[in-house]
Scaffold this motif. Sequence first.
Motif, short mmCIF file in Angstrom:
data_model
loop_
_atom_site.label_atom_id
_atom_site.label_comp_id
_atom_site.label_asym_id
_atom_site.label_seq_id
_atom_site.Cartn_x
_atom_site.Cartn_y
_atom_site.Cartn_z
N ARG A 30 33.15 71.81 19.01
CA ARG A 30 33.05 73.03 18.19
C ARG A 30 31.62 73.33 17.76
O ARG A 30 31.27 74.47 17.49
N ARG A 31 30.78 72.30 17.69
CA ARG A 31 29.38 72.53 17.33
C ARG A 31 28.62 73.23 18.47
O ARG A 31 27.67 73.95 18.21
N CYS A 32 29.04 73.02 19.71
CA CYS A 32 28.28 73.60 20.83
C CYS A 32 29.05 74.68 21.59
O CYS A 32 28.48 75.27 22.51
N THR A 33 30.30 74.93 21.25
CA THR A 33 31.06 76.03 21.86
C THR A 33 31.87 76.72 20.77
O THR A 33 31.95 76.24 19.65
N ALA A 34 32.52 77.80 21.14
CA ALA A 34 33.38 78.52 20.20
C ALA A 34 34.85 78.14 20.39
O ALA A 34 35.74 78.80 19.86
N LEU A 35 35.11 77.08 21.13
CA LEU A 35 36.48 76.67 21.43
C LEU A 35 37.29 76.49 20.15
O LEU A 35 36.84 75.87 19.20
N GLY A 36 38.48 77.07 20.13
CA GLY A 36 39.39 76.91 19.00
C GLY A 36 39.09 77.78 17.80
O GLY A 36 39.77 77.68 16.79
N SER A 37 38.11 78.65 17.90
CA SER A 37 37.72 79.43 16.73
C SER A 37 38.45 80.77 16.59
O SER A 37 38.30 81.44 15.60
N GLN A 38 39.24 81.12 17.60
CA GLN A 38 39.93 82.39 17.51
C GLN A 38 41.44 82.16 17.36
O GLN A 38 41.92 82.08 16.26
N CYS A 39 42.18 82.06 18.44
CA CYS A 39 43.63 81.92 18.32
C CYS A 39 44.08 80.47 18.15
O CYS A 39 45.13 80.20 17.60
N GLY A 40 43.29 79.50 18.64
CA GLY A 40 43.59 78.09 18.45
C GLY A 40 44.56 77.48 19.44
O GLY A 40 44.85 76.29 19.38
N LYS A 41 45.08 78.27 20.38
CA LYS A 41 46.05 77.75 21.35
C LYS A 41 45.44 76.71 22.29
O LYS A 41 46.16 75.93 22.90
N CYS A 42 44.14 76.70 22.41
CA CYS A 42 43.45 75.82 23.36
C CYS A 42 43.21 74.42 22.82
O CYS A 42 42.91 73.50 23.58
N VAL A 43 43.32 74.22 21.54
CA VAL A 43 42.91 72.97 20.91
C VAL A 43 43.68 71.77 21.47
O VAL A 43 43.09 70.74 21.80
N LYS A 44 44.98 71.89 21.62
CA LYS A 44 45.78 70.77 22.11
C LYS A 44 45.34 70.37 23.52
O LYS A 44 45.14 69.19 23.80
N GLN A 45 45.18 71.35 24.39
CA GLN A 45 44.76 71.05 25.76
C GLN A 45 43.35 70.47 25.80
O GLN A 45 43.06 69.55 26.55
N ALA A 46 42.47 70.99 24.98
CA ALA A 46 41.10 70.47 24.91
C ALA A 46 41.10 69.02 24.46
O ALA A 46 40.37 68.19 25.01
N LYS A 47 41.92 68.69 23.49
CA LYS A 47 42.01 67.30 23.01
C LYS A 47 42.50 66.38 24.11
O LYS A 47 42.02 65.25 24.25
N GLU A 48 43.46 66.85 24.91
CA GLU A 48 43.96 66.05 26.03
C GLU A 48 42.86 65.78 27.05
O GLU A 48 42.73 64.67 27.54
N ILE A 49 42.07 66.79 27.34
CA ILE A 49 40.97 66.62 28.29
C ILE A 49 39.93 65.66 27.73
O ILE A 49 39.46 64.75 28.42
#
Length: 62
Positions: A30-49
């Motif tokens: 999150r410090r270097c991308t905007a991942l998870g800052s809008q709808c949040g649906k990506c967070v679970k998949q990102a954590k798995e990766i």
Amino acid sequence: MFVCLCHGISDKKLRKLAIEEGISDMRAIRRCTALGSQCGKCVKQAKEILSEFQPEPLAKAS
């Protein structure tokens, strides 16, 4: 494959950050991308990766 559709962040980008920058947790992502800052649906998949790049816990000696 895109992990975060809102910001166009792919699984390749996450893996590249993990390998090249040593990033393996959501706080650092999150410090270097905007991942998870809008709808949040990506967070679970990102954590798995990112879990692919977590160090293995040391086994306790018996």
